[in-house]
Design a protein around this motif. Structure first.
Motif, PDB file in Angstrom:
ATOM      1  N   ALA A  55      11.293  29.250 142.908  1.00  0.00           N
ATOM      2  CA  ALA A  55      11.585  29.053 141.483  1.00  0.00           C
ATOM      3  C   ALA A  55      11.090  30.251 140.672  1.00  0.00           C
ATOM      4  CB  ALA A  55      10.927  27.774 140.993  1.00  0.00           C
ATOM      5  N   GLY A  56      11.950  30.769 139.835  1.00  0.00           N
ATOM      6  CA  GLY A  56      11.573  31.857 138.933  1.00  0.00           C
ATOM      7  C   GLY A  56      11.581  33.235 139.557  1.00  0.00           C
ATOM      8  N   LEU A  57      11.995  33.343 140.822  1.00  0.00           N
ATOM      9  CA  LEU A  57      11.978  34.659 141.481  1.00  0.00           C
ATOM     10  C   LEU A  57      13.353  35.327 141.381  1.00  0.00           C
ATOM     11  CD1 LEU A  57       9.993  33.860 144.755  1.00  0.00           C
ATOM     12  CD2 LEU A  57       9.128  34.838 142.634  1.00  0.00           C
ATOM     13  N   ASP A  58      13.343  36.669 141.304  1.00  0.00           N
ATOM     14  CA  ASP A  58      14.618  37.394 141.307  1.00  0.00           C
ATOM     15  C   ASP A  58      15.151  37.411 142.748  1.00  0.00           C
ATOM     16  OD1 ASP A  58      13.212  39.327 142.714  1.00  0.00           O
ATOM     17  OD2 ASP A  58      12.810  40.535 140.938  1.00  0.00           O
ATOM     18  N   PRO A  59      16.408  37.855 142.972  1.00  0.00           N
ATOM     19  CA  PRO A  59      16.984  37.778 144.334  1.00  0.00           C
ATOM     20  C   PRO A  59      16.119  38.462 145.399  1.00  0.00           C
ATOM     21  CG  PRO A  59      18.701  38.250 142.748  1.00  0.00           C
ATOM     22  CD  PRO A  59      17.410  38.285 141.990  1.00  0.00           C
ATOM     23  N   THR A  60      15.544  39.627 145.062  1.00  0.00           N
ATOM     24  CA  THR A  60      14.696  40.316 146.045  1.00  0.00           C
ATOM     25  C   THR A  60      13.448  39.495 146.350  1.00  0.00           C
ATOM     26  OG1 THR A  60      15.453  42.366 145.025  1.00  0.00           O
ATOM     27  CG2 THR A  60      13.617  42.540 146.575  1.00  0.00           C
ATOM     28  N   GLY A  61      12.811  39.008 145.300  1.00  0.00           N
ATOM     29  CA  GLY A  61      11.604  38.197 145.468  1.00  0.00           C
ATOM     30  C   GLY A  61      11.896  36.935 146.254  1.00  0.00           C
ATOM     31  N   ARG A  62      13.079  36.373 146.002  1.00  0.00           N
ATOM     32  CA  ARG A  62      13.471  35.144 146.696  1.00  0.00           C
ATOM     33  C   ARG A  62      13.651  35.405 148.192  1.00  0.00           C
ATOM     34  NH1 ARG A  62      19.038  32.329 145.220  1.00  0.00           N
ATOM     35  NH2 ARG A  62      19.064  30.849 146.930  1.00  0.00           N
ATOM     36  N   THR A  63      14.310  36.526 148.506  1.00  0.00           N
ATOM     37  CA  THR A  63      14.508  36.878 149.922  1.00  0.00           C
ATOM     38  C   THR A  63      13.158  37.106 150.600  1.00  0.00           C
ATOM     39  OG1 THR A  63      16.607  37.896 149.357  1.00  0.00           O
ATOM     40  CG2 THR A  63      15.648  38.523 151.463  1.00  0.00           C
ATOM     41  N   GLU A  64      12.257  37.810 149.894  1.00  0.00           N
ATOM     42  CA  GLU A  64      10.935  38.080 150.482  1.00  0.00           C
ATOM     43  C   GLU A  64      10.164  36.780 150.710  1.00  0.00           C
ATOM     44  OE1 GLU A  64      10.268  42.516 148.516  1.00  0.00           O
ATOM     45  OE2 GLU A  64       9.120  40.803 147.777  1.00  0.00           O
ATOM     46  N   MET A  65      10.260  35.881 149.739  1.00  0.00           N
ATOM     47  CA  MET A  65       9.546  34.602 149.883  1.00  0.00           C
ATOM     48  C   MET A  65      10.101  33.805 151.064  1.00  0.00           C
ATOM     49  SD  MET A  65       7.234  32.428 148.969  1.00  0.00           S
ATOM     50  CE  MET A  65       6.532  32.967 147.419  1.00  0.00           C
ATOM     51  N   LEU A  66      11.423  33.772 151.196  1.00  0.00           N
ATOM     52  CA  LEU A  66      12.028  33.015 152.310  1.00  0.00           C
ATOM     53  C   LEU A  66      11.682  33.654 153.657  1.00  0.00           C
ATOM     54  CD1 LEU A  66      15.522  32.122 150.781  1.00  0.00           C
ATOM     55  CD2 LEU A  66      13.536  30.638 151.025  1.00  0.00           C
ATOM     56  N   ASN A  67      11.633  34.991 153.686  1.00  0.00           N
ATOM     57  CA  ASN A  67      11.220  35.683 154.926  1.00  0.00           C
ATOM     58  C   ASN A  67       9.782  35.319 155.284  1.00  0.00           C
ATOM     59  OD1 ASN A  67      13.662  36.919 155.197  1.00  0.00           O
ATOM     60  ND2 ASN A  67      13.037  38.832 154.222  1.00  0.00           N
ATOM     61  N   MET A 104       1.788  23.872 148.016  1.00  0.00           N
ATOM     62  CA  MET A 104       2.107  24.869 146.998  1.00  0.00           C
ATOM     63  C   MET A 104       2.957  24.173 145.929  1.00  0.00           C
ATOM     64  SD  MET A 104       4.508  28.211 147.454  1.00  0.00           S
ATOM     65  CE  MET A 104       5.006  29.201 146.056  1.00  0.00           C
ATOM     66  N   PRO A 105       2.370  23.910 144.763  1.00  0.00           N
ATOM     67  CA  PRO A 105       3.140  23.200 143.743  1.00  0.00           C
ATOM     68  C   PRO A 105       4.165  24.112 143.066  1.00  0.00           C
ATOM     69  CG  PRO A 105       0.924  23.614 142.967  1.00  0.00           C
ATOM     70  CD  PRO A 105       1.007  24.187 144.345  1.00  0.00           C
ATOM     71  N   GLU A 106       5.112  23.482 142.393  1.00  0.00           N
ATOM     72  CA  GLU A 106       6.138  24.263 141.697  1.00  0.00           C
ATOM     73  C   GLU A 106       5.556  24.890 140.429  1.00  0.00           C
ATOM     74  OE1 GLU A 106       9.380  21.884 140.298  1.00  0.00           O
ATOM     75  OE2 GLU A 106      10.533  23.602 139.607  1.00  0.00           O
ATOM     76  N   HIS A 107       4.700  24.126 139.754  1.00  0.00           N
ATOM     77  CA  HIS A 107       4.185  24.587 138.462  1.00  0.00           C
ATOM     78  C   HIS A 107       3.040  25.586 138.634  1.00  0.00           C
ATOM     79  CE1 HIS A 107       0.737  22.031 139.204  1.00  0.00           C
ATOM     80  NE2 HIS A 107       1.548  21.034 139.451  1.00  0.00           N
ATOM     81  N   ASP A 108       2.686  26.246 137.535  1.00  0.00           N
ATOM     82  CA  ASP A 108       1.537  27.157 137.550  1.00  0.00           C
ATOM     83  C   ASP A 108       0.274  26.374 137.850  1.00  0.00           C
ATOM     84  OD1 ASP A 108       2.767  29.502 137.113  1.00  0.00           O
ATOM     85  OD2 ASP A 108       2.458  29.555 134.952  1.00  0.00           O
TER      86      ASP A 108
END
Lengths: 303, 305
Positions: free
Chosen positions: A167-179, A85-89
């Protein structure tokens, strides 16, 4: 092709060196990555992305060797067991997520008859099942990150390499991604390499870390041992802070102020009694007091 | 309905969770086939929006229509009493044949390639999907090979379908179909051979130019621009009255003339009548242009990885 067994590391770097002209991206870096979630940690320019590109066979090392489950990284078979999963688009805006993932599954060698079902399953696991027929161009940043993660998973790899997935995610999105990343490792049984410069992400998610700095391996260990309790205690008081520090000085207790708290190193029984007496004498009200855990950020402060 | 009236539950929904894939993995061969078929579909707009379908068909349809018109002209002369296979037997005009058909459709196919070629390679780099391909079990050779083969197939079909339409159309139009087939069967390997050479050259040239930019329309304009400038240049140079041989050499720069007249004349065995230049020169020039295009594409992608 090497036969993978439980003793073969998923990734192995041996004296890996990479030069871009005069710039040394990796300097004889040696480390291994085993099952579970491994954080590839380091500041920008530490060599994380270069190491990932070498393991993916996208670039070759100037010297040293990189092995994927015992195989050379340029071997297409080795790559078939990896997801990235790359960082860029990296998503086609006009295609639907379902079609894109089906195509990527087929490019990974999955027969067409199974690719569509795998794509739908993977999109369900990352929470995009209902949206799978919409063009990706209309997705939010969080949804695009999930599609990027899904394309790395769609062919059921042994190991996925995630480059700055929050990268680029809000706190909620970041938590969901880490989960989601934790679920991938714990429930799906797919090992993860998480490349990031965000130490909190690593602390919250990873079992092991490889810390790179200026292309060298600075630390390679399990996260638990790096964040264990220390012999430092911190004390946070609500009032009479100055009196408290004066009382500590009077009792010859070494201390330092760190923001709102006061840290006291090398606490033994006698020193602990002196701290207690200083608190009583200064009539300070305790808000928090306890042994301090090491944080991964300390790794950057040391050395 | 009250809760008392709810039917008794007879089933339970289970989430079976993540299921590891234990099926067959076909590796590089599957990846290559997928890339090839995906490119063919993309090129013709199959599975895409209306505009993506419209453009290639807009350019391709006239080539097939030209084959039909040629067949209709031949059939018309048959109907009014002439034998189209006996060209020296009183036909009032020289009927156009496969060589003339090639000359007419070559330009259209070059324009078709200018639209379809960039479509196959530019978006991958623009959207950076290309990075996701190279971390899978395909190589740069597989990727470029699949894209190249897809465009080659499309251009070959675009080159020979009008000829097949013409050949078969005339078969139905003439009085003696069997005699016509016997007299003209040799045209089949000729137009197929010419189509193959034309498709190899045009595919290589188009992909090479498309590799230089990630913008489709810019690539299309550059391809059309190069074709036009290369075709106008010999005309400008001819103002200075060079010798016939020099003029023929300079004419080889004109890509339209090269692909619509010079190369077809080699296949249809009329080169010696039309040109003084040694036949090895245009052949070597085509090989050089094609090889150069392939090498440029390869180097460009290698540098970009």
């Amino acid at each position: 092709m090497a036969v993978s067994n439980s003793s073969t590391p998923l990734l192995e770097a041996r004296d890996l060196t990479k030069l871009y002209g005069n710039v040394q991206a990796l300097d004889a870096a040696s480390f291994t990555v085993g099952p579970g979630i491994t954080g590839l940690l380091g500041p920008n320019g530490a060599g994380k992305s270069t190491a990932i590109r070498i393991f993916l066979g996208l670039t070759s090392a100037t010297s040293g060797s990189a092995l994927v489950m015992g195989d050379d990284t340029r071997d297409p078979y080795a790559r078939s067991r990896l997801g990235y999963m790359p960082e860029h688009d990296c998503l086609p805006p006009n295609q639907s997520a379902a079609n894109f993932l089906t195509h990527m599954a087929e490019v990974s060698g999955i027969p067409p008859s199974r690719s569509r079902a795998l794509a739908a399953d993977t999109l369900r696991h990352v929470g995009l099942f209902e949206e799978r027929y919409r063009p990706i161009g209309g997705y939010s940043t969080g949804m695009k990150q999930r599609v990027k993660l899904a394309q790395a998973l769609v062919h059921d790899p042994v190991l996925i390499l995630l480059d700055e997935p929050t990268a680029g995610l809000d706190p909620t999105g970041r938590t969901e991604m880490l989960n989601l990343i934790r679920r991938i490792a714990r429930e799906f049984g797919i090992s993860v390499v998480l490349s990031t410069h965000l130490m909190q992400d690593v602390e919250r998610t990873c079992d092991n870390i490889v810390l790179l700095d200026l292309g060298r391996v600075k630390e390679a260990s399990d996260v638990a041992s790096l964040t264990e309790e220390t012999e430092i205690i911190y004390v946070e008081v609500a009032n009479n802070r100055d009196q408290f520090t004066t009382e500590l000085t009077t009792r010859n207790v070494e201390h330092t102020s760190e923001g709102v708290s006061i840290s006291i190193p090398d606490v033994d029984g006698a020193k602990f009694d002196a701290v207690r007496d200083a608190l009583v004498a200064s009539e300070a009200r305790i808000v928090r007091m306890g042994p301090r855990q090491r944080a991964l950020i300390d790794l950057f402060r040391t050395n | 309905m009250t809760s008392d009236q709810q039917p008794e539950r007879t089933g339970t929904v289970f989430d079976i969770g993540y299921q590891s894939y234990a099926g067959e993995r076909e590796g590089r061969s599957r990846a290559w086939k997928t890339m090839l078929w995906d490119s063919v579909k993309n090129g013709m707009g199959i599975g895409r929006g209306g505009w993506a379908k419209f453009l290639p068909w807009l350019v391709l349809s006239p080539t097939i229509a030209t084959g039909l018109v040629f067949a209709a002209i031949g059939a018309f002369f048959e109907q009014i009493g002439f034998d189209v296979d006996e060209t020296e037997n009183g036909l009032p005009v020289d009927l156009p044949g496969h060589l003339e058909l090639t000359a007419v459709i070559s330009f259209m196919i070059l324009i078709f390639a200018a639209f379809v070629g960039p479509e196959l390679v530019c978006p991958d780099r623009r959207n950076r999907v290309i990075h996701l391909y190279f971390v899978r079990p395909i190589t740069l050779f597989d990727y470029l090979g699949a894209r190249w083969c897809a465009l080659f197939i499309l251009l070959l079909l675009a080159s020979i379908l009008p000829h097949i339409t013409y050949w078969i159309g005339l078969l139905f139009g003439v009085a003696d179909s069997l005699g016509h087939a016997q007299d003209n069967w040799l045209n089949i390997p000729r137009f197929i051979g010419n189509g193959i050479v034309f498709a190899i050259f045009t595919t290589s040239f188009t992909i090479a130019i498309s590799s230089m930019t990630d913008r489709r329309m810019i690539a299309t304009l550059i391809i059309i621009g190069v074709i036009m400038i290369a075709s106008i240049a010999p005309g400008i140079i001819s103002i200075f009255n060079p010798s016939d041989t020099v003029a023929e050499l300079i004419n080889l720069v004109g890509l339209i003339d090269l692909s619509s007249n010079v190369v077809p004349s080699i296949f249809f065995d009329t080169y010696a009548e039309a040109y003084d230049l040694n036949i090895a020169v245009p052949i070597a020039w085509m090989i050089l242009l094609t090889g150069g295009s392939i090498a440029a594409t390869w180097r460009f992608y290698q540098a970009q990885r």
